[in-house]
Each structure stands twice: as C-alpha cells, then as structure tokens.
Design a protein around this motif. Structure first.
Motif, PDB file in Angstrom:
ATOM      1  N   LEU A 453     -13.994  -3.868 -12.676  1.00  0.00           N
ATOM      2  CA  LEU A 453     -13.606  -5.432 -12.117  1.00  0.00           C
ATOM      3  C   LEU A 453     -12.052  -5.366 -11.675  1.00  0.00           C
ATOM      4  CD1 LEU A 453     -15.814  -7.704 -14.017  1.00  0.00           C
ATOM      5  CD2 LEU A 453     -16.131  -7.223 -11.637  1.00  0.00           C
ATOM      6  N   ARG A 454     -11.492  -4.028 -12.114  1.00  0.00           N
ATOM      7  CA  ARG A 454      -9.887  -4.040 -12.085  1.00  0.00           C
ATOM      8  C   ARG A 454      -9.401  -5.065 -12.967  1.00  0.00           C
ATOM      9  NH1 ARG A 454     -11.410  -4.359  -6.108  1.00  0.00           N
ATOM     10  NH2 ARG A 454     -10.335  -6.333  -6.169  1.00  0.00           N
ATOM     11  N   GLY A 455     -10.047  -4.952 -14.058  1.00  0.00           N
ATOM     12  CA  GLY A 455      -9.351  -5.774 -15.192  1.00  0.00           C
ATOM     13  C   GLY A 455      -9.138  -4.995 -16.665  1.00  0.00           C
ATOM     14  N   ALA A 467     -12.166 -12.072 -35.063  1.00  0.00           N
ATOM     15  CA  ALA A 467     -11.675 -11.124 -34.257  1.00  0.00           C
ATOM     16  C   ALA A 467     -11.416 -12.168 -33.047  1.00  0.00           C
ATOM     17  CB  ALA A 467     -12.454  -9.847 -34.183  1.00  0.00           C
ATOM     18  N   ARG A 468     -10.417 -11.523 -31.920  1.00  0.00           N
ATOM     19  CA  ARG A 468     -10.120 -12.137 -30.936  1.00  0.00           C
ATOM     20  C   ARG A 468     -10.113 -10.835 -29.817  1.00  0.00           C
ATOM     21  NH1 ARG A 468      -6.155 -14.495 -27.512  1.00  0.00           N
ATOM     22  NH2 ARG A 468      -4.359 -13.477 -28.604  1.00  0.00           N
ATOM     23  N   PHE A 469     -11.054 -11.122 -28.645  1.00  0.00           N
ATOM     24  CA  PHE A 469     -10.762 -10.546 -27.238  1.00  0.00           C
ATOM     25  C   PHE A 469     -10.295 -11.128 -26.465  1.00  0.00           C
ATOM     26  CE2 PHE A 469     -14.267  -8.488 -30.160  1.00  0.00           C
ATOM     27  CZ  PHE A 469     -14.032  -7.494 -29.656  1.00  0.00           C
ATOM     28  N   HIS A 470      -9.415 -10.450 -25.632  1.00  0.00           N
ATOM     29  CA  HIS A 470      -8.637 -11.092 -24.735  1.00  0.00           C
ATOM     30  C   HIS A 470      -9.030 -10.255 -23.365  1.00  0.00           C
ATOM     31  CE1 HIS A 470      -5.046 -13.279 -22.504  1.00  0.00           C
ATOM     32  NE2 HIS A 470      -5.125 -12.204 -21.865  1.00  0.00           N
ATOM     33  N   LEU A 471      -9.612 -10.851 -22.332  1.00  0.00           N
ATOM     34  CA  LEU A 471     -10.079 -10.243 -21.007  1.00  0.00           C
ATOM     35  C   LEU A 471      -9.238 -10.786 -20.045  1.00  0.00           C
ATOM     36  CD1 LEU A 471     -12.699 -10.007 -23.166  1.00  0.00           C
ATOM     37  CD2 LEU A 471     -13.894  -9.376 -20.981  1.00  0.00           C
ATOM     38  N   GLU A 472      -9.038 -10.177 -18.924  1.00  0.00           N
ATOM     39  CA  GLU A 472      -8.350 -10.637 -17.528  1.00  0.00           C
ATOM     40  C   GLU A 472      -9.066  -9.691 -16.628  1.00  0.00           C
ATOM     41  OE1 GLU A 472      -4.181 -10.899 -17.082  1.00  0.00           O
ATOM     42  OE2 GLU A 472      -3.787 -11.647 -18.964  1.00  0.00           O
ATOM     43  N   VAL A 473      -9.789 -10.558 -15.725  1.00  0.00           N
ATOM     44  CA  VAL A 473     -10.314  -9.768 -14.437  1.00  0.00           C
ATOM     45  C   VAL A 473      -9.868 -10.781 -13.276  1.00  0.00           C
ATOM     46  CG1 VAL A 473     -12.393  -8.812 -15.758  1.00  0.00           C
ATOM     47  CG2 VAL A 473     -12.355 -11.172 -14.743  1.00  0.00           C
ATOM     48  N   PRO A 474      -9.877 -10.155 -12.190  1.00  0.00           N
ATOM     49  CA  PRO A 474      -9.656 -10.989 -10.797  1.00  0.00           C
ATOM     50  C   PRO A 474     -10.625 -12.036 -10.723  1.00  0.00           C
ATOM     51  CG  PRO A 474      -9.447  -8.489 -10.566  1.00  0.00           C
ATOM     52  CD  PRO A 474     -10.146  -8.764 -11.597  1.00  0.00           C
ATOM     53  N   LEU A 475     -10.124 -13.283 -10.119  1.00  0.00           N
ATOM     54  CA  LEU A 475     -10.922 -14.402  -9.611  1.00  0.00           C
ATOM     55  C   LEU A 475     -11.937 -13.841  -8.672  1.00  0.00           C
ATOM     56  CD1 LEU A 475      -8.396 -17.207  -9.413  1.00  0.00           C
ATOM     57  CD2 LEU A 475     -10.208 -16.938 -11.140  1.00  0.00           C
ATOM     58  N   THR A 476     -11.584 -13.202  -7.700  1.00  0.00           N
ATOM     59  CA  THR A 476     -12.427 -12.360  -6.760  1.00  0.00           C
ATOM     60  C   THR A 476     -12.354 -10.930  -6.479  1.00  0.00           C
ATOM     61  OG1 THR A 476     -13.161 -12.785  -4.407  1.00  0.00           O
ATOM     62  CG2 THR A 476     -10.710 -13.163  -4.804  1.00  0.00           C
ATOM     63  N   LEU A 477     -13.107 -10.139  -6.288  1.00  0.00           N
ATOM     64  CA  LEU A 477     -12.740  -8.811  -5.939  1.00  0.00           C
ATOM     65  C   LEU A 477     -12.630  -8.567  -4.324  1.00  0.00           C
ATOM     66  CD1 LEU A 477     -15.962  -7.292  -7.747  1.00  0.00           C
ATOM     67  CD2 LEU A 477     -13.638  -7.447  -8.509  1.00  0.00           C
ATOM     68  N   PHE A 494      -0.529  -0.289  -5.719  1.00  0.00           N
ATOM     69  CA  PHE A 494      -0.837  -0.249  -7.347  1.00  0.00           C
ATOM     70  C   PHE A 494      -1.320  -1.706  -7.558  1.00  0.00           C
ATOM     71  CE2 PHE A 494       1.883   3.306  -7.585  1.00  0.00           C
ATOM     72  CZ  PHE A 494       1.361   3.926  -8.385  1.00  0.00           C
ATOM     73  N   PRO A 495      -2.549  -1.925  -8.123  1.00  0.00           N
ATOM     74  CA  PRO A 495      -2.979  -3.406  -8.385  1.00  0.00           C
ATOM     75  C   PRO A 495      -2.264  -3.893  -9.584  1.00  0.00           C
ATOM     76  CG  PRO A 495      -4.944  -1.833  -8.279  1.00  0.00           C
ATOM     77  CD  PRO A 495      -3.817  -0.837  -8.034  1.00  0.00           C
ATOM     78  N   LEU A 496      -1.694  -5.194  -9.410  1.00  0.00           N
ATOM     79  CA  LEU A 496      -0.639  -5.413 -10.488  1.00  0.00           C
ATOM     80  C   LEU A 496      -1.360  -5.637 -11.994  1.00  0.00           C
ATOM     81  CD1 LEU A 496       1.345  -8.497  -8.703  1.00  0.00           C
ATOM     82  CD2 LEU A 496       2.032  -6.187  -8.883  1.00  0.00           C
ATOM     83  N   ASP A 603      -6.591   3.797  -7.637  1.00  0.00           N
ATOM     84  CA  ASP A 603      -7.506   3.417  -8.786  1.00  0.00           C
ATOM     85  C   ASP A 603      -6.614   4.074 -10.051  1.00  0.00           C
ATOM     86  OD1 ASP A 603      -9.363   3.791 -10.944  1.00  0.00           O
ATOM     87  OD2 ASP A 603     -10.887   4.247  -9.852  1.00  0.00           O
ATOM     88  N   VAL A 604      -5.971   3.074 -10.735  1.00  0.00           N
ATOM     89  CA  VAL A 604      -5.075   3.383 -11.943  1.00  0.00           C
ATOM     90  C   VAL A 604      -5.868   4.225 -13.086  1.00  0.00           C
ATOM     91  CG1 VAL A 604      -3.521   2.627 -13.663  1.00  0.00           C
ATOM     92  CG2 VAL A 604      -3.512   1.647 -11.307  1.00  0.00           C
ATOM     93  N   GLU A 605      -6.957   3.602 -13.385  1.00  0.00           N
ATOM     94  CA  GLU A 605      -7.666   4.529 -14.549  1.00  0.00           C
ATOM     95  C   GLU A 605      -7.831   5.877 -14.129  1.00  0.00           C
ATOM     96  OE1 GLU A 605     -11.931   4.078 -16.657  1.00  0.00           O
ATOM     97  OE2 GLU A 605     -11.565   2.610 -15.161  1.00  0.00           O
ATOM     98  N   ASP A 606      -8.406   6.075 -12.719  1.00  0.00           N
ATOM     99  CA  ASP A 606      -8.540   7.422 -12.348  1.00  0.00           C
ATOM    100  C   ASP A 606      -7.203   8.341 -12.482  1.00  0.00           C
ATOM    101  OD1 ASP A 606     -10.618   9.061 -11.574  1.00  0.00           O
ATOM    102  OD2 ASP A 606     -10.477   8.664  -9.265  1.00  0.00           O
ATOM    103  N   MET A 607      -6.242   7.766 -12.037  1.00  0.00           N
ATOM    104  CA  MET A 607      -4.751   8.415 -12.058  1.00  0.00           C
ATOM    105  C   MET A 607      -4.439   8.871 -13.544  1.00  0.00           C
ATOM    106  SD  MET A 607      -2.557   6.203  -9.375  1.00  0.00           S
ATOM    107  CE  MET A 607      -1.080   7.476  -9.312  1.00  0.00           C
ATOM    108  N   LEU A 608      -4.627   7.997 -14.393  1.00  0.00           N
ATOM    109  CA  LEU A 608      -4.608   8.373 -15.853  1.00  0.00           C
ATOM    110  C   LEU A 608      -5.289   9.656 -16.207  1.00  0.00           C
ATOM    111  CD1 LEU A 608      -4.145   4.674 -17.394  1.00  0.00           C
ATOM    112  CD2 LEU A 608      -2.496   6.519 -17.339  1.00  0.00           C
ATOM    113  N   ARG A 609      -6.429   9.725 -15.837  1.00  0.00           N
ATOM    114  CA  ARG A 609      -7.370  10.772 -16.029  1.00  0.00           C
ATOM    115  C   ARG A 609      -7.007  11.941 -15.529  1.00  0.00           C
ATOM    116  NH1 ARG A 609     -11.921   7.367 -15.737  1.00  0.00           N
ATOM    117  NH2 ARG A 609     -12.195   7.660 -13.573  1.00  0.00           N
ATOM    118  N   SER A 610      -6.294  12.052 -14.322  1.00  0.00           N
ATOM    119  CA  SER A 610      -5.554  12.877 -13.424  1.00  0.00           C
ATOM    120  C   SER A 610      -4.638  13.613 -14.113  1.00  0.00           C
ATOM    121  CB  SER A 610      -5.320  12.488 -12.116  1.00  0.00           C
ATOM    122  OG  SER A 610      -6.320  12.226 -11.007  1.00  0.00           O
ATOM    123  N   VAL A 611      -3.543  12.563 -14.682  1.00  0.00           N
ATOM    124  CA  VAL A 611      -2.439  12.910 -15.456  1.00  0.00           C
ATOM    125  C   VAL A 611      -2.799  13.984 -16.598  1.00  0.00           C
ATOM    126  CG1 VAL A 611      -0.605  12.156 -16.748  1.00  0.00           C
ATOM    127  CG2 VAL A 611      -0.896  11.018 -14.662  1.00  0.00           C
TER     128      VAL A 611
END
Length: 758
Positions: A453-455, A467-477, A494-496, A603-611
C-alpha cells in the motif's frame, strides 16, 4: 427460469439484503448488551431486528429462519421484561443464531444447506436458555466458517466457531443521512476516477502555455522598444517617406499584437484558473465516490476480538476512535487482512489471562484501542493493547534458538533491534503450532501487505503495559505525494512516505569505511549509492558544489541515494504500468508532471533490495565529488610476510590481476593494519618476528568484526601437521611455498573472494 422462479429468486435477494442489515444491528447490539445486559435501547433494537427477520423469513417461505428468529425474539423479550438476565452464554447463542439467519438464504446452496441443518439444535439451545434450564454445551451450526484472514478460525469447541460473522455491508439504497444512493460498479468508479485524473493533469498543462505566452509578450515588448529606437533614429536621418511609413506600420502592428496578446493572456489565465478548479472539483468528487468511512473495515472485527478472546478464556474489548475517517475503498480492502492479523495477535499474544491480569493489578477485561486519523495526506492507524508487551528475554531465546544470531550478539542488541526480528519471515516466539498462532504467518506478512500500500509500520512496547503498532498508508492509491528528482537526465519520483530526508552532501562529508562510501547522518554512518547505477542509467549533469542525496530507510536499513537534481515535491496522479510488462525492477508506477512530462514512480522497497544485491556481489560503484560514478571499488588484499622478496612477488601478482594490495612486514604490523583499515583477504606467512601467522589468525578469529574475513596461509612448511595447525587456527586455505607458482596463488584468491571487481 420460469416467472415464478424469477420472483422467488428476487424475493430471496431482498431477504438477503434485509438479513445483511438486520444482523449488523443484532451483532452490534448484542456485543453492547454483553457489557450492559439491561440497556433498554439496545434490547429494543435487537428485539425489533429479530422480529423484522422473522416476518421477512415468513414472507419468503423460510420456515427455518422463522423458527430461529422467533426463539431469539422470545429470549430478547424475556430480557426486556426482566425475566432473563443475559450472560455471555446467552450472547454466544444469540450470535450463533444471528449467523444462521444470515446464511440461511445464502446465494451458495452448500452454505444455505449447512445453515438449515443447524437450525434444530440452535432452536433447542435457545429454548433451553429462555426456559431458564441449565444451558447445554455450545452447539455449532454446521456452517463452514470463513476466516477473516488467511489464518485458521478459532477452535471448533469455542463459542466463536458458531458461524461466519456478518460480512461488511458494501452498498444500500440509502446512506446514514437518508440520502438516495445508487449502485455503481467498482469498474465504473475506476473509469470515472481515471478520466477525472487525466482531466486534472491536462488542465495543469495550461500553466506552461501561459508562461510561454508571457515570454512572447516580453519579446514583443523588446521588439517594440527596438522599433521605437529605429523610429527616433529615422527622424534624424534622411530616410524617405516610404521607409518612415514602413517603420510606423511595423510599430503599429507590434502594438496591436501586444494588445491582442495581453487580452488573450488574460482570457486564458481566467480559463486556466476555472478549468483547474473544475478539474480539481471533478477529481475530488470522483475520489470521494470511492471514499468510505474507516468503520467499513471494522464490521465484524469487534465480534472477532470478542469471540477469539472467549475461545482463549479471555475477556477482551475493542475500542475504536475515528471510525468515520474517510479512506479509499481499495485501501480499506487491502487493510482488512493486516489489521485483522494485528488484532488477533493482540488478543493471543498481548492480552494476558484474567488471573495474570489480576496479579498485576489490571482489570479482568483486556482492552485494545484502535485510532484512525488523517495526517499530511496519509491515513494513520495506531493499535494499542494493555497487555503484557513483548517478553524480551523470551524473544532473545527465540532468536538464538532459530540460529538468527549468537547469544553474545543478542545480549548487546537494543530493544528496537530485538523487536525488528519479529518482522522476519516465518519468525514466531511460539514453539508449537496452535489454531491461532505459530504457523509462520507473522508480522512479516503484515509488513509486506502494508508495503504494498506504499505505507510503513513500526512497533513500540513497554514491558508489562502493552504493545503499540503505528501504521501509515496513503488515503488513496490513485495519487501519491512525491519528491521528483533527475536521474540520468530523466525525471523520477520518490514517494514521500518512504523518504527519511533529502539533503545535500559536501565532498568532504563522504568517507570510506570498510571499503564502502558512507556519510554521517543522525548519529550513524549511512551508505552512499548512486541512483544512476541502481536504475542502470547513464551519468547526467555533474554536481557543482554539493551532491543531492535522498535518504531512504526501511526499519534498520538506510542508504543515501545520490541523484543529479531535486525538482521538488509534487502530488502525482498514479498511472499503473501495463500488466504485460510484469514487475519492473525498482519501479512501481508512472505519472505525468504538470507540463506533461512522463515520470516513473520508484519502488523504494525494491531499491533497497537492489542495493543489498550490489553489496553482496561487490559491484557497488563509488561516487566522485561531482556525483559521477568511479566504477566498482577494487577488492583489497593484505600480504603479511617478513621476506621482502615474497612480499613483492605476491604484491605484483595481485596488482596484475587488478586487486588493491597493502603489505605488512610481520604479524604485529599486519594486526595493526587490520584494526585500522578494511580488507577483503589476508595472505600471511607463519614464521615471522614479534607475532607469527598462527597468532595473527587466532586474533582475527576472536575479533567479532573480523571473524568472517578470509585468511590464506602461504608457508614453506608443507608437512601435514603444519597444514593442520594453520587450518585449526582458523585459516581458510593453506598453500605451501615449496609447490608455489603464480597461478596457484591467484586461483586460490579467486576461490576465496572472487575477482578484483566482484
């Protein structure tokens, strides 16, 4: 299908719609009554819902539904009149009856038949409760439960297993405010949003056109001044009347063009403003059609928490704030699975048993709080329980048991570093598989779904307090707030949500540590990589004074990505890539800038794997002070030998193959070099003054930083006991000088660390 059959099918569809609505009323009311069994308004609402379902079932000829609804109504009337005090056992039975009423006219014949088969036992159970007899053991209706997420449902012996909870109500003929609502397919809404987003982008292209016209106006003003100068010069020169007339006509025509251009610019400016407003309103309206309250994803969650708690012998309550927060329906659908998993996790792992809570001075009933709110164009979810938190000692034990780290290393890890292990694939603190936990579907699945979800998600805990979980996702895709940059002469975004910071690096801020370029960022060294290498783009314009860098992070992994230029922040309308392309590495989608320029969203997650892949293969290239690539760093070899001849021979051989070589005159000199510099391989003799090779290898293997450093021993001693002594000390390879030749040494080096450039 005959007319009568069509009529029957239509009536069943109407019953299904009413059952969907009335069972929601029943579920919400019954859960409230479990905490306050005499609450009059809820008793009345539940009784009326059961009464309505009884009448509706009678109309469509569902006798089984009439029986269940009738005995439920009797139970609720008894509670209203004070003849019956509702307990959790009564609530279990009434909820099970509610599920049967929902499924009894199901469009799937198998599920409807299962519900029908469970009616006699359910009626008998409810009648015994109404009559005040000792309640029988919970009887499950033979309705195949559909789990809320991919995990299995609660154990069959639990009250929770009666039947599938009521599904979320997707649409109706009127909304909460009483306004008329029309049914529109999701495909139509997607098309409307697509057209409106394109209209919004097209309207933004008017601004560059206006800017061009303004430049033209300035050019015309300059031409007018030139003509004025020519006219003044002509008045003092001996030009004939015809030439002066031409100048006057030219001056007049330029003036008319200026006047017309000014008028057109004013009209276009007004049109651009209104068109932009209308396009924005159209897009906002189309987007709002897809927006639904966050409560849509919660339907059934409160009951799931209650039922799961009951099956585990716990009393748990879910409290929600911000249920009316508006979110895109696509985001809501994709949030349901990770949110349900976190709630199940909180009930199973977080909330303690009643006796444990009592010993710790907590109320018997556990509490899970869920908050939803908007922040900076994102949906922020905070899920917190008042349970025991994570037992860090048990977590350390689980990490060591699964051989993910050593006891010594785990003992030094911070709390945040320990908690990060909970997000590893398949990680669980449970040693045995249960129906609720321990199946390898853990927080890594939640993290993966949130990333789609790009979050992002992070976890905090206080031992003994929850425990506490903090999630942030876009309001819309459909839109994404991004930082647009230039890489290889082209625009990328780059998605902010995945950017920690943007900064500019001076050349002297880049340091070489452990063979890699790094810079100091917020109390730690962060690796520096080139965006042009990651995306396989050619070098663009060289930086002048400073290198623009985007810092990206995913939990403990952080890297600075060097780009050519920052263009700025933009809200981009997402254009999905053609499905025929499949997954494009490092790219998630496309978009258009205001001027119509296409841009790829990274895709920042993909970029991290590429690094990580580039680091693992040793192909990460260095960056010079202007931001350009210098090519991959050469692997470094330390040669330790007290013989000048041997040192020089080995040094030249390795240099000839492209390796970067340093030398040391004995073991002590070599040890000092290893403590201050990075090397990929050590080649050492055995017999040396001050410190011999065996001592050096032993020190290397005892040092946690150097434990994995390959070591080759090259010695004149070629007896088996000498070879064994070197290998037992920790050497990876033993080469006898007596049989030494050039290719033997070089082949051994390649076997140990590969080529000079990976």
């Amino acid at each position: 299908m005959t007319p009568d059959q069509m009529k029957d099918a239509s009536m069943l569809e109407l019953f299904r719609l009413e059952a969907e609505a009335q069972t929601q009323v029943l579920v919400q009311g019954l859960m409230t009554l479990e905490r306050n069994p005499t609450q009059a308004d809820q008793l009345e609402a539940c009784m009326r819902a059961a009464h309505s379902l009884k009448g509706a079932a009678r109309i469509v000829g569902l006798d089984a539904g009439v029986q269940v609804a009738h005995v439920m109504e009797d139970c609720l009337v008894g509670a209203q009149e004070g003849r019956l005090l509702l307990t959790s056992g009564h609530i279990d039975a009434l909820l099970a009856g509610t599920d049967i009423l929902l499924h009894i006219a199901d469009a799937q014949p198998e599920r409807a038949e299962q519900a029908q088969q469970g009616v006699p036992a359910m009626v008998e159970r409810l009648q015994s409760l109404v009559s005040g007899k000792a309640p029988a053991a919970p009887v499950s209706a033979p309705v195949e439960p559909a789990p809320v997420v991919s995990e299995p449902p609660a154990p069959p012996s639990a009250p929770a297993a009666a039947a599938e909870p009521a599904p979320r109500r997707r649409s109706s003929d009127s909304d909460e405010a009483g306004e008329r609502v029309l049914r529109v397919t999701a495909e139509r809404l997607n098309q409307l949003l697509d057209y409106s987003s394109k209209s919004l982008v097209e309207s933004q292209r008017l601004k560059p056109l206006l800017d061009s016209l303004q430049r033209l106006k300035r050019i015309q003003a300059s031409a007018s001044r030139v003509l004025d100068g020519a006219r003044d010069a002509a008045s003092t020169a001996n030009l004939d009347a015809e030439a002066q007339a031409y100048l006057a006509d030219a001056r007049r025509l330029v003036g008319e063009c200026q006047q017309l251009l000014s008028e057109q610019i004013a009209e276009l400016d007004e049109f651009s403003f209104k068109a932009g407003q209308r396009a924005q309103s159209l897009y906002d309206t189309a987007l709002s059609c897809r927006m639904r309250p966050f409560s849509d994803v919660l339907s059934g969650q409160a009951r799931m928490v209650r039922d799961l708690g009951r099956s585990l012998g716990k009393t748990v309550r879910l409290e929600v704030q911000g249920a009316t927060t508006q979110v895109d329906r696509d985001v809501l659908e994709k949030l349901e699975a990770p949110l349900t998993h976190l709630l199940r996790n909180a009930v199973d792992h977080g909330i303690e048993a009643a006796d444990v809570r009592a010993r710790n001075g907590k109320p018997e009933e556990g509490s899970i709080q869920l908050l939803a709110r908007h922040h900076a164009g994102m949906l922020v979810l905070e899920l917190q329980d008042d349970g025991g938190g994570v037992d860090l000692d048990r977590l350390r034990t689980a990490i060591v048991r699964r051989q993910l780290s050593t006891e010594e290393t785990v003992a030094r890890l911070t709390e945040d570093e320990l908690l990060s292990f909970l997000f590893l694939p398949g990680f669980s603190m449970r040693e045995q598989v249960t129906e609720v936990s321990g199946r390898g579907v853990g927080l890594d699945a939640v993290q993966h779904m949130v990333r789609l979800l790009r979050g992002g998600i992070r976890m905090e805990q206080v031992s003994g307090q929850g425990a506490r979980f903090h999630l942030e996702v876009p309001l819309t895709l459909s839109v994404v707030r991004s930082l647009v940059v230039t890489i290889g002469g082209e625009a990328y975004a780059f998605p902010l949500a995945h950017i920690e910071r943007m900064r500019r690096l001076a050349p002297d801020e880049i340091v070489q540590l452990e063979g890699r370029q790094q810079f100091w960022h917020e109390g730690r060294h962060v690796g520096l990589v080139s965006a042009s290498q990651l995306l396989q783009r050619p070098d663009g314009e060289a930086a002048t004074d400073e290198i623009p860098v985007v810092v990206i992070r995913e939990r403990d992994s952080a890297y600075g990505v060097a780009v050519e230029k920052f263009i700025g922040e933009r809200t981009l309308v997402v254009v999905p890539l053609d499905a025929r392309l499949g997954k494009v590495q490092d790219v998630s989608a496309g978009a258009l800038l205001d001027d119509g320029t296409p841009v790829l969203i990274l895709d920042v997650e993909d970029m991290l794997r590429s690094v990580e892949k580039l680091l693992a293969t040793g192909r990460l290239e260095r960056i010079d002070p202007t931001g350009r690539l210098l090519g991959p760093a050469r692997k470094r070899v330390l040669v330790v030998d007290d013989s000048l001849t041997v040192r020089e021979l080995e040094r030249k051989l390795l240099l000839g193959r492209g390796y970067d070589v340093a030398v040391a005159v004995d073991g002590m000199d070599g040890w000092n070099a290893l403590r201050s510099e990075h090397f990929d391989l050590v080649i050492t003799d055995i017999d040396m003054p001050r410190m011999d090779g065996i001592e050096l290898v032993t020190l290397i293997r005892r040092d946690t930083r150097l434990q994995s450093l390959p070591v080759m021993v090259v010695s004149y001693k070629d007896r088996e006991e000498d070879r064994r002594r070197g290998l037992d000390a920790g050497a990876d390879y033993y080469l006898a000088k007596a049989s030494f030749h050039d290719e033997a040494l070089l082949d051994a080096v390649v076997d140990l660390i590969g080529g000079a450039h990976g």
